[in-house]
Design a protein around this motif. Sequence first.
Motif, PDB file in Angstrom:
ATOM      1  N   PRO A   1      17.931  -8.709 -25.400  1.00 14.83           N
ATOM      2  CA  PRO A   1      19.371  -8.471 -25.347  1.00 14.83           C
ATOM      3  C   PRO A   1      19.898  -7.531 -26.429  1.00 14.83           C
ATOM      4  N   PHE A   2      19.195  -7.409 -27.550  1.00 11.72           N
ATOM      5  CA  PHE A   2      19.687  -6.561 -28.638  1.00 11.72           C
ATOM      6  C   PHE A   2      18.852  -5.300 -28.834  1.00 11.72           C
ATOM      7  N   ASP A   3      17.870  -5.071 -27.966  1.00 12.59           N
ATOM      8  CA  ASP A   3      17.028  -3.876 -28.052  1.00 12.59           C
ATOM      9  C   ASP A   3      17.667  -2.726 -27.281  1.00 12.59           C
ATOM     10  N   THR A   4      17.176  -1.517 -27.550  1.00 14.68           N
ATOM     11  CA  THR A   4      17.656  -0.335 -26.828  1.00 14.68           C
ATOM     12  C   THR A   4      16.596   0.228 -25.894  1.00 14.68           C
ATOM     13  N   GLU A   5      15.383  -0.262 -26.020  1.00 13.32           N
ATOM     14  CA  GLU A   5      14.314   0.143 -25.108  1.00 13.32           C
ATOM     15  C   GLU A   5      13.343  -1.009 -24.930  1.00 13.32           C
ATOM     16  N   GLY A   6      12.582  -0.929 -23.861  1.00 12.06           N
ATOM     17  CA  GLY A   6      11.620  -1.983 -23.586  1.00 12.06           C
ATOM     18  C   GLY A   6      10.596  -1.541 -22.569  1.00 12.06           C
ATOM     19  N   VAL A   7       9.504  -2.289 -22.515  1.00  5.66           N
ATOM     20  CA  VAL A   7       8.409  -2.019 -21.590  1.00  5.66           C
ATOM     21  C   VAL A   7       8.090  -3.313 -20.851  1.00  5.66           C
ATOM     22  N   VAL A   8       7.882  -3.188 -19.550  1.00  5.36           N
ATOM     23  CA  VAL A   8       7.477  -4.342 -18.739  1.00  5.36           C
ATOM     24  C   VAL A   8       6.268  -3.919 -17.919  1.00  5.36           C
ATOM     25  N   GLU A   9       5.170  -4.645 -18.089  1.00  2.00           N
ATOM     26  CA  GLU A   9       3.974  -4.410 -17.275  1.00  2.00           C
ATOM     27  C   GLU A   9       3.960  -5.463 -16.178  1.00  2.00           C
ATOM     28  N   PHE A  10       3.756  -5.022 -14.958  1.00  2.00           N
ATOM     29  CA  PHE A  10       3.822  -5.943 -13.835  1.00  2.00           C
ATOM     30  C   PHE A  10       2.859  -5.530 -12.730  1.00  2.00           C
ATOM     31  N   THR A  11       2.614  -6.475 -11.840  1.00  2.00           N
ATOM     32  CA  THR A  11       1.901  -6.214 -10.590  1.00  2.00           C
ATOM     33  C   THR A  11       2.750  -6.788  -9.466  1.00  2.00           C
ATOM     34  N   ALA A  12       3.055  -5.936  -8.490  1.00  2.00           N
ATOM     35  CA  ALA A  12       3.829  -6.339  -7.318  1.00  2.00           C
ATOM     36  C   ALA A  12       2.881  -6.366  -6.126  1.00  2.00           C
ATOM     37  N   HIS A  13       2.891  -7.468  -5.405  1.00  3.18           N
ATOM     38  CA  HIS A  13       2.017  -7.648  -4.242  1.00  3.18           C
ATOM     39  C   HIS A  13       2.837  -7.474  -2.974  1.00  3.18           C
ATOM     40  N   SER A  14       2.253  -6.751  -2.015  1.00  5.47           N
ATOM     41  CA  SER A  14       2.961  -6.517  -0.757  1.00  5.47           C
ATOM     42  C   SER A  14       1.980  -6.509   0.408  1.00  5.47           C
ATOM     43  N   ARG A  15       2.564  -6.454   1.608  1.00  3.17           N
ATOM     44  CA  ARG A  15       1.768  -6.384   2.831  1.00  3.17           C
ATOM     45  C   ARG A  15       2.496  -5.446   3.794  1.00  3.17           C
ATOM     46  N   SER A  16       1.735  -4.589   4.444  1.00  2.00           N
ATOM     47  CA  SER A  16       2.288  -3.689   5.449  1.00  2.00           C
ATOM     48  C   SER A  16       1.239  -3.476   6.529  1.00  2.00           C
TER      49      SER A  16
ATOM     50  N   ALA B   1      10.766  -0.276   5.771  1.00  3.27           N
ATOM     51  CA  ALA B   1      11.082  -1.580   6.358  1.00  3.27           C
ATOM     52  C   ALA B   1       9.834  -2.361   6.760  1.00  3.27           C
ATOM     53  N   ASP B   2       8.697  -1.692   6.885  1.00  4.96           N
ATOM     54  CA  ASP B   2       7.464  -2.377   7.270  1.00  4.96           C
ATOM     55  C   ASP B   2       6.799  -3.099   6.102  1.00  4.96           C
ATOM     56  N   VAL B   3       7.194  -2.772   4.886  1.00  7.25           N
ATOM     57  CA  VAL B   3       6.586  -3.393   3.706  1.00  7.25           C
ATOM     58  C   VAL B   3       7.266  -4.735   3.451  1.00  7.25           C
ATOM     59  N   ARG B   4       6.447  -5.759   3.330  1.00  3.47           N
ATOM     60  CA  ARG B   4       6.933  -7.103   2.991  1.00  3.47           C
ATOM     61  C   ARG B   4       6.446  -7.419   1.575  1.00  3.47           C
ATOM     62  N   TRP B   5       7.386  -7.568   0.667  1.00  7.20           N
ATOM     63  CA  TRP B   5       7.043  -7.864  -0.723  1.00  7.20           C
ATOM     64  C   TRP B   5       6.784  -9.348  -0.863  1.00  7.20           C
ATOM     65  N   LEU B   6       5.623  -9.697  -1.425  1.00 11.66           N
ATOM     66  CA  LEU B   6       5.166 -11.090  -1.447  1.00 11.66           C
ATOM     67  C   LEU B   6       5.290 -11.786  -2.793  1.00 11.66           C
ATOM     68  N   ARG B   7       4.990 -11.070  -3.857  1.00 17.20           N
ATOM     69  CA  ARG B   7       4.898 -11.749  -5.164  1.00 17.20           C
ATOM     70  C   ARG B   7       5.006 -10.732  -6.289  1.00 17.20           C
TER      71      ARG B   7
ATOM     72  N   GLY C   1      -0.371  -5.569   8.208  1.00 15.84           N
ATOM     73  CA  GLY C   1      -1.484  -6.498   8.068  1.00 15.84           C
ATOM     74  C   GLY C   1      -2.398  -6.207   6.894  1.00 15.84           C
ATOM     75  N   VAL C   2      -2.084  -5.184   6.113  1.00 16.42           N
ATOM     76  CA  VAL C   2      -2.909  -4.795   4.963  1.00 16.42           C
ATOM     77  C   VAL C   2      -2.190  -5.180   3.668  1.00 16.42           C
ATOM     78  N   SER C   3      -2.881  -5.935   2.817  1.00 14.51           N
ATOM     79  CA  SER C   3      -2.324  -6.322   1.522  1.00 14.51           C
ATOM     80  C   SER C   3      -2.570  -5.219   0.502  1.00 14.51           C
ATOM     81  N   SER C   4      -1.608  -5.056  -0.420  1.00 17.73           N
ATOM     82  CA  SER C   4      -1.794  -4.079  -1.497  1.00 17.73           C
ATOM     83  C   SER C   4      -1.103  -4.575  -2.753  1.00 17.73           C
ATOM     84  N   GLN C   5      -1.439  -3.920  -3.843  1.00 20.57           N
ATOM     85  CA  GLN C   5      -0.855  -4.253  -5.141  1.00 20.57           C
ATOM     86  C   GLN C   5      -0.385  -2.969  -5.804  1.00 20.57           C
ATOM     87  N   GLN C   6       0.728  -3.075  -6.493  1.00 22.71           N
ATOM     88  CA  GLN C   6       1.207  -1.961  -7.310  1.00 22.71           C
ATOM     89  C   GLN C   6       1.252  -2.459  -8.742  1.00 22.71           C
TER      90      GLN C   6
END
Length: 136
Positions: free
Chosen positions: A95-110, A78-84, A112-117
Amino acid sequence: MPETSIHAESQQRPRPCPCLSGNPYSACCGRFHRGDAFAPTAEALMRSRYAAFAVGEPDYLLTTWHPFTRPEVLELDADVRWLRLEIERTKQGGPFDTEGVVEFTAHSRSGGVSSQQHEISRFVRLNRRWVYQDAV
């Protein structure tokens, strides 16, 4: 205009979706979280899973996790705030595929410290629905 009218007006504005699609949460990822619809693509599922972390929907996360790789329980911090969320690339996952890959970066703060996944996630269709399989 009286202050109460401004306050009432601002309460009527729809909450934006945390996935940053620009759409209201209720019409975007909220409909997937409620079970009104299923994500049509791997990227849509990735966005809805990010939004589930942001709004605190662990049941949705478990439901959209492949049964072979999902944990038995999931407790969100509950302390993690997801930002972007930044979607960096997708491979298949349409829509017609059976598999897929998504590369992403999720930014958060907990605390007072910012982090990225940063993650490269694999998705598969299971019973005609997209599910998160694992990270590459």
